[in-house]
Every structure is written in structure tokens, then in C-alpha cells.
Design a protein around this motif. Structure first.
Motif, PDB file in Angstrom:
ATOM      1  N   ASN A 261       2.954  -7.079   3.199  1.00 47.97           N
ATOM      2  CA  ASN A 261       2.430  -6.093   4.151  1.00 47.97           C
ATOM      3  C   ASN A 261       1.245  -5.307   3.610  1.00 47.97           C
ATOM      4  N   ALA A 262       0.685  -5.743   2.488  1.00 47.61           N
ATOM      5  CA  ALA A 262      -0.371  -4.966   1.820  1.00 47.61           C
ATOM      6  C   ALA A 262      -1.577  -4.763   2.726  1.00 47.61           C
ATOM      7  N   LYS A 263      -2.046  -5.827   3.391  1.00 48.35           N
ATOM      8  CA  LYS A 263      -3.255  -5.688   4.203  1.00 48.35           C
ATOM      9  C   LYS A 263      -3.022  -4.742   5.376  1.00 48.35           C
ATOM     10  N   GLN A 264      -1.830  -4.809   5.988  1.00 50.58           N
ATOM     11  CA  GLN A 264      -1.527  -3.905   7.096  1.00 50.58           C
ATOM     12  C   GLN A 264      -1.502  -2.452   6.637  1.00 50.58           C
TER      13      GLN A 264
ATOM     14  N   ALA B  46      -6.949   2.288  -3.426  1.00 51.19           N
ATOM     15  CA  ALA B  46      -7.607   1.524  -4.483  1.00 51.19           C
ATOM     16  C   ALA B  46      -6.595   0.750  -5.326  1.00 51.19           C
ATOM     17  N   ILE B  47      -5.477   1.396  -5.635  1.00 48.76           N
ATOM     18  CA  ILE B  47      -4.448   0.735  -6.457  1.00 48.76           C
ATOM     19  C   ILE B  47      -3.810  -0.426  -5.695  1.00 48.76           C
ATOM     20  N   LEU B  48      -3.463  -0.195  -4.433  1.00 50.32           N
ATOM     21  CA  LEU B  48      -2.811  -1.247  -3.648  1.00 50.32           C
ATOM     22  C   LEU B  48      -3.761  -2.415  -3.397  1.00 50.32           C
ATOM     23  N   ALA B  49      -5.021  -2.104  -3.118  1.00 48.38           N
ATOM     24  CA  ALA B  49      -5.987  -3.174  -2.862  1.00 48.38           C
ATOM     25  C   ALA B  49      -6.152  -4.062  -4.085  1.00 48.38           C
ATOM     26  N   GLU B  50      -6.148  -3.447  -5.248  1.00 44.66           N
ATOM     27  CA  GLU B  50      -6.277  -4.239  -6.480  1.00 44.66           C
ATOM     28  C   GLU B  50      -4.987  -4.984  -6.787  1.00 44.66           C
TER      29      GLU B  50
ATOM     30  N   ASP C 270      -7.450 -12.398  -2.235  1.00 44.25           N
ATOM     31  CA  ASP C 270      -8.870 -12.697  -2.075  1.00 44.25           C
ATOM     32  C   ASP C 270      -9.643 -11.448  -2.490  1.00 44.25           C
ATOM     33  N   TYR C 271     -10.391 -11.550  -3.574  1.00 44.03           N
ATOM     34  CA  TYR C 271     -11.058 -10.348  -4.095  1.00 44.03           C
ATOM     35  C   TYR C 271     -12.254  -9.928  -3.251  1.00 44.03           C
ATOM     36  N   THR C 272     -12.669 -10.760  -2.298  1.00 46.07           N
ATOM     37  CA  THR C 272     -13.680 -10.274  -1.357  1.00 46.07           C
ATOM     38  C   THR C 272     -13.088  -9.168  -0.486  1.00 46.07           C
ATOM     39  N   TRP C 273     -11.792  -9.301  -0.157  1.00 40.88           N
ATOM     40  CA  TRP C 273     -11.110  -8.240   0.592  1.00 40.88           C
ATOM     41  C   TRP C 273     -11.046  -6.965  -0.237  1.00 40.88           C
TER      42      TRP C 273
ATOM     43  N   THR D  37     -12.681  -3.394   0.786  1.00 41.92           N
ATOM     44  CA  THR D  37     -11.813  -2.211   0.881  1.00 41.92           C
ATOM     45  C   THR D  37     -12.395  -1.035   0.105  1.00 41.92           C
ATOM     46  N   ILE D  38     -12.844  -1.295  -1.104  1.00 41.03           N
ATOM     47  CA  ILE D  38     -13.386  -0.201  -1.917  1.00 41.03           C
ATOM     48  C   ILE D  38     -14.673   0.345  -1.316  1.00 41.03           C
ATOM     49  N   LEU D  39     -15.532  -0.528  -0.798  1.00 44.67           N
ATOM     50  CA  LEU D  39     -16.762  -0.054  -0.169  1.00 44.67           C
ATOM     51  C   LEU D  39     -16.452   0.767   1.083  1.00 44.67           C
TER      52      LEU D  39
END
Length: 968
Positions: free
Chosen positions: A401-404, A429-433, A438-441, A445-447
Motif C-alpha cells: 500500500n506504499a504508493k497509495q 521521504a522515508i516511505l518513498a525510499e 521503481d526509483y523514478t517514482w 515523489t521527492i520533487l
């Protein structure tokens, strides 16, 4: 309590209070008070035959005047005289005056203590209660010294009345909180546990409060209380509301006692005895069942009492974390509160579910409520409840469920309350990493974080995205394209300019083939933001410009014109001016090959723990991080450190921050070896410099001024030390485990973790001591001092810089020790730590691992020089030899590492026997330098070593031999 007679109304006091209330101005009030004080003073001085009633009345007036804010400097003796009265009301007023006005340093304290002792020995329960209340209210060390032994005796005496036992238990609790070192632990400690079986529930309630506090300090001494607490709790929860009429509150049986018993049980793990454990499970199930029953009253007091017991039971279930059925039931019960009309219940439910999410048994059950929590985040009016909703989303996040969750938190961020934006940014930032497949996501996210809440994006966040991009080739082109497009917006946040400058400076060539992002367009885009930025960002952009000269030779002339402009060469800021001058000169005189070497692409950052986690840990305190990010629960392997492009061009300083599991100092109990470093085990090291900025890890070349303002100013020309492959000791290891290493956990208990990081050069050293508060409660009156005993005072100088007197819950405190070796020594200095935790004074003394070999400087020697010097040191008193059994496996690489860690230079090819190890170095002290040679001969068949040391000083030979022998 005795009845108050008609004459105790004190009409004069009532008239005086009425007069004060009727005063029209402050001046009139002061005038009336001064008149009354003069009258009372004359009565006390003139009429020697003043009766008890009059004394009581006048003392009451003085007490009232004091409560109005006026100083009282007389009447104390009259109040003490009231203590000897046999009338309850007179004695009560005397004790009240003393509790409020008498200073612990007063000359009357001995008279007061005598009066209290007389009342305690009177066996009159009313007088004994008054005396115990006075002791507890004053609570000074003098009171503790006088009565700490007497109060426990009264508490456990068989003939003490119930009301007195209650007072004695609470009085002892007060003394234990204010002066724990004065409260003796003796025979009474085992007897006080049995008060949990007392028939009087008031005694049980008071005793439970006392036992809970004592059990937190000495769990082993009170572990027998578990079975008694479970038995008492079982009787309460299985009783009807009519069975405990005196202690039933709005149809809830003894709610305060139930809560206290549940808190006492949280001091211990689940009971090992099957019968006790089963009975406790039944109690908890009964409490959960009662929560489902229809309310017996519509009054808020009923629901408050019922829910207080329920939430404390859920806390115990979470604490034990051993019964899957109970955990899931607790989660479902809390889920019902998420949409309750009462705000406090919604808040508590969210808070408890955050903790439940950390359990493997209930994590999936918590996830079923994700839509409700997201709705609360969007619609809740109370910001504190919205913050708990953010915490719960963070806690329930996993790969499924990370992206949601990240999308919802980003969406909420645009309208979030300002007080919680920074925390949301850190969590996103922590969850996205953590969950980026896919590191493009991750880059997107950070931008987006920077776009939506740029002011709340800390340096740790944008450092982190740069590290990720540099360490992953597959995302570099996408990152360059994305930041290039983001920078085209008319208004860009400065953090976006930093990220864009860094990434385009490194990887702008990957998108230069597109005419829409040609080198000159990239440069013009970055330079258009230059005048809008702060000095540190401008410095970073100048570094990006010199990188462009290497990446795009066709842009060299344009960039040189910018560097050559007056606004750069004559800039008022010395940093910008120096960069412009140096970069311009470098671009003019250096050949293409030299430029390519100096300005080559950044190397990958070493694998380290993320510093964003540390920042969130400092902000939230312990126990609030996602369990997947807790190294004590699951393995992690993520990139770490931070990057500062404004400090270097081809090479950057990397500052890693403390890890953020329950191991506050990030050193853990796991030994990180060189073999496991590549697998992420080295995440446990180099964790302090995020706070100190004192131990940079640098690659060799740096363009532009780089200043290490802390350690290098103390030890000039000190080489930077990389700790990425260091081996860290566990907290239980003795101090000799630090002989061959400079950083690790020195001491750890349930409250405090002490970590060290140090560096030595010649006869000087600097040690950073990090005190980590593992609790959520602030440490007060914190003090740490270093003591050099006896002869060590003349042999070693240790200067400790003062430390902050408070340490917040979950925070770290740093103290710097400057060390000077005057002459060779054997003993170690002692670090004394003292602080107050929850009113309890804590004293800790540990030996600092400062050993003679720390001042060892390696010396390279040829074979000829070594044996020539070996012969010169041939006197019997100069040689020490030790033959000993190997304590560890005889691994060649480990042995080499230990000798080098010991401080000696390892000389290869010197000894005729290739299996032997020889080393050389010099011990530096303030008074002299002592040359040292060592030879270690392993015998793998016999599992033995022979260690020989020769130095120019016999005491040094012996000490070094003793230290090194312990390592093998």
C-alpha cells in the motif's frame, strides 16, 4: 476524621477574609494586611498565655496572607507549638502551615521532626495520618533522612490501620521519587508485595502505585507481584458492580485500581506460569467483552471509566505482543473508536493502533482500516487527531500500500497544518525510499515534496535523493530530465535549485543530446536562478558550473565569462569570491585530462543508514517509528549519509546521522565486520557525525576550500578516518574490547545508552561521548564528569566540556573530552554520570577506554632497520614476552586488523617466517617518546600465541603486552 466543634469556626478569620475581599484597591488590601500583621505580631509577642484556638486562628490568617502573595517572616514557632496540641483542628493547621511555609533549611526542622516522630509513635491513626501527609508534602531530603526507615515499618506492621497504611504507602512513594538513594530496600520490600492481597481496596490501590514505581527501578525484587496482581485483577473484572460498592464508579468496578494493576503488569514480560498466564488472558478477554456490552449509564463518567480500563488493557496486550487473538481483537475494538463522536477516543484509538501496527500478529488487521484513517486525515477538524492519523498511515505502510499512502500524504500536505508539515515531509521521504521498487517514482515523489512544501524539506531529504541518484545508474538520466523540466517553472523553491544544480552538474550530459536541453540551455536555466538564491546555494551552483566545463567544453567560454564577472571575483562573500577565483584559474590552466580527473563524476556513496530516519527519531522520540525501519526487528540495506555539493566538486563530505531504532546511538548489538559491510552491516557505523559534523569521510581530492572546523583545529593535519568497515562492540563488552577500535557502545541499560567516537594523534586525543535517552521522559539535572584517580592525575589530562543539564526523551546529548597523555599510564579514567529520571536520582560510573596504545603512532621500517633496532633494545628489562592460549579463531586477516587497530604499523616481509606478524610504532607522551617493536608468533596446531614486545621503557613494554594479549 473528628467532627469540627462549633467553636472551630474562627469568626475572626472569616471577618478578615471578608474585609480583604471588600477592599476597593490594592493599596487598601495592603493596608488591611499590614494592620492585621501588626496585630498578630503583638499577640504573639505580648500575650504569653495565648490559647490553642487563638494560635490556630492567627496562624490561619498568616497562611491566608501568604497565599495572597505576601511574605511571612514570623509565626513559625507558634505553628510548631500547634503540633503538640491534642486537638485535631489545631494540629491540622500546624501541619498545614509547616507544609506550605517552612523551608527545609529552617532551624526549626529538628523540632518539627520530633513532633512528627511523636505523632507516628502515638498509634493515634488521625495523628499518624497528619504526620505522614506532612512528610509527603514537604518531601525534602531532610525528611527522607529522618523517616525513610520509619515509614516502611509502619506500612508493613500488622497492627496498622488501613487508612494509615494508605498514607504510609503514598508517603513512601513520594520519598522514593524525591530521594530514591535514601529509601532503604530491605525486608519490607518482600512484605509490601503482599499488600496486593489486602482486603481493603484503598490499601491495595496505594500499594499498587508504590510497587509499580519500585518495580520499574528493581524489577527482580518485585516479580512476585505479578501473580498477586493477576489474581486481584481477576477478582475485580469478574465481579458485579454491586460487589464492590464502595469502589464502584458509575457501574465500573474499581476502575482506578484496575488501571494501576494493568500498568504494574506492563513492567514485566508475559507470565511464564501457564495458569497465571491463562488467568491473565481471561481477564483481558473479559475486559474486551465488557467493552462490547451496552452501556449501563448514559453519563460521560461511565464511558470514561470503562474506556480507561479498556485502553490500559490494550496497552498490556500490545506490551506482551504474544497473543495473536487478543491483538486482533484489540485492533478491531480500536477500529470501532475511529469513527466515534468523541474526539479524545478517536485520538487514543489512532495512537494505540500505531503501536499495534508494529506487531506481526496485528499488522494486517490494522491495514483493514486504511480507508477510515485516510478519511480522518481529510475530514478531521482537530489537528492533533490528524497528526495521529499521519502517524498511523506511516506505521501501517508496507509494499502493498506504499504508493497509495504516499499519494494520500502528498495530497494532504498541500493543506496540512504548518505545525506538522515537516514531520509529514520526513515520513513521505522515508516511505518513498523504503518501498521504492521503481526509483523514478522515488525521484518524482521527492520533487513533489519540494514543490508542495519546499520550506519544510530539510537538508537531509535533498541530500538523500542525491545519494540515491548517484548510487543508481538506471535512474540518473530520468532524474536529470525531471529536474531540468521542474526548473523551468517560473518560481522554484531553493531546495529544487540545489537538487537541480547537483544532478545537472553530474549527469547533465545524459540529456544534452536533446536540443531542448542542450548544454547552454541547461547552464542558462541554472544561472537564471542564481541571483535569487542564498550564498550556500550559489556556492553549489558555482561548483556545478565548473563541472559543466568538464562535461561540455563548448560551454567553457560562456561559463568563464560568468566566473570572470565583477559580481563573482569581487563578491562580498569570501566563500563565493574564492570559489570563483579558483574555478576560473583551474579552467584556464588545467589541461583537458587534468580537468577530467579533478572534476570526474561523483563516486557512489558508501552504504549507510539514512539520516532522515535520525531526524524523525529526534522529532518524535522513541517508539514511534515504523517497525520495518527498526533494525532490531528486520534487516535493512539502504544507502546512507548526506551529501553537500557546496563543499566539494568531485568529492563530497559525507555526514551520516544516528540510526533510529530503539538503539538510539545507532551502534546496536550486532558486530559489523568487514565481510558483511557490503551487505549493509556497516550501516551500524559512522553514525554520530550527523550531529557533530566532526568526523567527515572524504575521498582524496577536493576542489575549493574545505574546512573541518572541529577536530582538525585541535589536531592539525589529522588524516580523515573512514569508519565504514569498523567493528563495533556490543554494549555488554568490557572496556578492553575498545583497545583496537575507537567507536562503539560503552554502556547501555533500559534508560541510557552511552556511545563513543574518538580519534588520537601523537599525545593528544579527542573523544565524543554520546548520551542517548532511551525513554520518552526528559532527564533532568544531567551531569557527566571525568575522574582521574591517584597517580593517573599526573599521567593523563582529561578536560570535559560542560554538557546540557537536560536530555529530552529519545534525544542525544554530546559531550566532548579533550585528552592529553603526559606520561605512560595503566589505569583508566572514570566517567561519572548523574541525572534525575522521573524524580529518581540515577548514578552511573563507567571506565573510559583510554589506554596507552591510543597514543601509538605507526612507523614504517625496512627489514634491516627493524632487526637493527630489535638488537638495540635487547636489555632484559626492555623485553616482555607472553605465551598464551588463543581465545578466538586464529584468522590471519583478523589478526592483521587487530595489530593495525592497536596502533602499530604492520611490516610485511620483515620476519623470515611468513606466518609471523611484526609491527613498529612510537608511543607519544608529553614528556617523552617511546619506540616500540612487537612480534607475534602464532602456532595454529597448538592454538597458542607467543607475543614479544621490546620498548625503551620497561613499564611501557609490560602495559602494551598486557593490552595486546587480551585481543587474541
Amino acid at each position: 476524621m473528628p467532627a469540627v466543634s462549633k467553636g472551630d469556626g474562627m469568626r475572626g478569620l472569616a471577618v478578615f477574609i471578608s474585609d480583604i475581599r471588600n477592599c476597593k484597591s490594592k493599596e487598601a488590601e495592603i493596608k488591611r494586611i499590614n494592620k492585621e500583621l501588626a496585630n498578630i505580631r503583638s499577640k504573639f509577642k505580648g500575650d504569653k498565655a495565648l490559647d490553642g484556638y487563638s494560635k490556630k486562628k492567627y496562624v490561619c490568617k498568616l497562611l491566608f496572607i501568604f497565599l495572597l502573595g505576601h511574605d511571612i517572616d514570623f509565626g513559625h514557632m507558634e505553628a510548631v507549638n500547634l503540633l503538640s496540641s491534642n486537638k485535631y483542628t489545631e494540629k491540622q493547621i500546624g501541619y498545614l502551615f509547616i507544609s506550605v511555609l517552612v523551608n527545609s533549611n529552617s532551624d526549626l526542622i529538628s523540632l518539627i521532626n520530633n513532633a512528627i516522630k511523636n505523632d507516628l509513635s502515638s498509634r493515634n491513626p488521625t495523628f499518624m495520618n497528619l504526620a505522614l501527609h506532612c512528610i509527603a508534602n514537604v518531601g525534602s531530603r531532610e525528611m527522607a533522612e529522618a523517616f525513610a526507615a520509619e515509614v516502611p515499618r509502619i506500612l508493613v506492621a500488622g497492627d496498622t490501620m488501613d487508612s494509615v497504611k494508605q498514607s504510609a504507602a503514598l508517603c513512601l512513594l513520594r520519598l522514593n521519587r524525591t530521594s530514591p538513594d535514601l529509601v532503604p530496600m530491605g525486608e519490607w520490600t518482600t512484605r509490601v508485595v503482599h499488600l496486593l492481597n489486602d482486603q481493603h481496596l484503598g490499601v491495595v490501590t496505594a500499594a499498587t502505585s508504590l510497587i509499580t514505581t519500585l518495580a520499574q527501578k528493581s524489577p527482580e525484587d518485585f516479580k512476585t507481584s505479578v501473580s498477586l496482581a493477576v489474581a486481584r485483577l481477576s477478582r475485580i473484572v469478574s465481579s458485579a458492580s454491586t460487589d464492590l460498592q464502595d469502589y464502584t464508579y458509575y457501574f465500573v468496578a474499581a476502575p482506578w485500581l484496575s488501571v494501576k494493576l494493568l500498568r504494574l503488569l506492563q513492567c514485566y514480560p508475559p507470565p511464564e506460569d501457564g495458569a497465571i498466564r491463562g488467568r491473565l488472558t481471561e481477564c483481558l478477554e473479559t475486559i474486551l467483552n465488557k467493552a462490547q456490552e451496552p452501556p449501563k449509564s448514559k453519563k460521560v463518567q461511565h464511558s470514561n471509566a470503562k474506556n480507561a480500563v479498556l485502553f490500559e488493557a490494550i496497552s498490556l496486550i500490545i506490551h506482551h505482543d504474544s497473543e495473536p487473538t487478543l491483538l486482533v481483537r484489540a485492533c478491531n475494538q480500536l477500529g470501532q473508536f475511529l469513527q466515534h463522536r468523541e474526539t479524545n477516543l478517536r485520538y487514543l484509538a489512532l495512537e494505540s493502533m500505531c503501536t499495534l501496527a508494529s506487531s506481526e500478529f496485528s499488522h494486517e488487521a490494522v491495514k483493514t482500516h486504511i480507508e477510515t484513517v485516510i478519511n480522518a486525515l481529510k475530514s478531521e477538524r482537530d489537528v492533533s487527531v490528524r497528526q495521529r492519523a499521519v502517524d498511523l498511515l506511516y506505521a501501517m505502510c508496507d509494499r502493498s500500500n506504499a504508493k497509495q499512502i504516499v499519494a494520500e500524504m502528498l495530497s494532504y500536505l498541500e493543506t496540512a497544518d504548518y505545525s506538522i508539515r515537516e514531520e509529514i515531509v520526513l515520513k513521505v521521504a522515508i516511505l518513498a525510499e523504503k518501498y521504492a521498487v521503481d526509483y523514478t517514482w522515488y525521484v518524482d515523489t521527492i520533487l513533489n515534496l519540494i514543490r508542495f512544501a519546499g520550506d519544510y524539506v530539510s537538508d537531509e531529504v535533498w541530500y538523500r535523493v542525491i545519494q540515491i541518484v548517484i548510487n543508481r545508474d538506471e535512474v540518473q538520466g530520468y532524474a536529470a530530465k525531471t529536474v531540468f523540466e521542474a526548473l523551468q517553472a517560473p518560481a522554484c523553491h531553493e531546495n529544487l535549485v540545489k537538487v537541480g544544480g547537483y544532478i545537472l552538474g553530474e549527469f547533465g550530459n545524459l540529456i544534452a543530446g536533446d536540443s531542448r536541453s542542450s548544454p547552454l540551455i541547461q547552464f542558462d536555466l541554472l544561472h537564471s536562478k542564481f541571483h535569487l538564491c542564498s550564498v550556500p546555494t550559489r556556492a553549489l551552483l558555482l561548483s556545478a558550473y565548473i563541472k559543466f566545463i568538464n562535461l561540455f567544453p563548448e560551454a567553457k567560454g560562456t561559463i568563464q565569462e560568468v566566473l570572470r564577472s565583477d559580481s563573482q571575483l569581487r563578491n562580498a562573500d569570501v566563500e563565493l569570491q574564492q570559489r570563483a577565483v579558483e574555478y576560473l584559474r583551474l579552467s584556464c590552466i588545467a589541461s583537458t585530462d587534468i580537468l577530467a580527473t579533478v572534476l570526474e563524476e561523483m563516486p557512489p556513496f558508501p552504504e549507510r543508514e539514512s539520516s532522515i530516519l535520525a531526524k524523525l527519531k529526534r522529532k518524535k522520540g522513541p517508539g514511534n517509528l515504523h517497525p520495518d525501519l527498526d533494525e532490531n526487528r528486520k534487516e535493512r540495506s539502504v544507502n546512507g549519509g548526506t551529501a553537500d555539493h557546496s563543499s566539494t566538486t568531485s568529492n563530497a563530505k559525507v555526514f551520516a546521522s544516528p540510526t533510529t531504532s530503539t538503539d538510539l546511538l545507532g551502534l546496536g548489538s550486532t558486530i559489523a565486520t568487514q565481510n558483511s559491510a557490503s551487505k549493509g552491516a556497516s550501516l551500524l557505523v559512522d553514525v554520530f557525525s550527523g550531529n557533530t559534523a566532526a568526523f567527515p569521510v572524504e575521498t582524496p581530492v577536493a576542489v575549493g576550500p574545505v574546512a573541518d572546523e572541529n577536530f582538525s583545529s585541535f589536531l592539525p593535519n589529522t588524516p580523515q578516518v573512514a569508519y565504514a568497515n569498523a567493528t563495533l562492540p556490543t554494549a555488554e563488552e568490557p572496556e578492553d574490547k575498545f583497545v583496537c577500535k575507537n567507536n562503539g557502545v560503552l554502556y547501555e541499560n533500559q534508560l541510557l545508552q552511552i556511545g563513543l567516537k574518538s580519534e588520537f594523534r601523537q599525545n593528544l586525543g579527542r573523544m565524543y561521548v554520546f548520551f542517548g535517552n532511551k525513554t520518552s521522559t526528559q532527564f533532568m539535572n544531567f551531569a557527566a564528569s571525568v575522574v582521574c584517580q591517584d597517580a593517573l592525575q599526573a599521567q593523563l589530562n582529561v578536560h570535559a566540556k560542560p554538557a546540557d543539564p537536560t536530555v529530552d526523551g529519545g534525544a542525544q546529548l554530546q559531550q566532548i573530552l579533550n585528552i592529553e597523555c603526559v606520561s605512560d599510564f595503566v589505569d583508566a579514567p572514570v566517567l561519572n554520570i548523574q541525572f534525575r529520571y522521573g524524580g529518581t536520582l540515577q548514578n552511573i560510573a563507567v571506565k573510559l577506554p583510554i589506554t596507552l596504545n591510543k597514543f601509538f603512532q605507526p612507523t614504517e621500517m625496512t627489514s634491516l632497520d627493524f632487526f637493527q633496532r630489535w638488537k638495540q633494545l635487547g636489555a632484559p628489562q626492555q623485553e616482555v614476552q607472553n605465551i598464551f592460549k588463543a581465545r578466538h579463531s586464529m584468522d590471519t586477516e583478523v589478526t592483521k586488523a587487530k595489530i593495525m587497530g592497536f596502533g602499530a604499523a604492520l611490516l610485511d616481509g620483515v620476519d623470515p617466517n611468513p606466518f609471523n606478524f611484526v609491527g613498529a610504532g612510537v608511543i607519544h607522551t608529553k614528556t617523552t617518546q617511546v619506540g616500540c617493536l612487537l612480534r607475534l608468533e602464532p602456532n595454529t596446531q597448538a592454538q597458542m600465541y607467543r607475543l614479544t614486545l621490546r620498548t625503551s621503557r620497561d613499564t611501557v613494554s609490560q602495559r602494551l603486552c598486557d593490552l595486546l594479549s587480551e585481543q587474541f
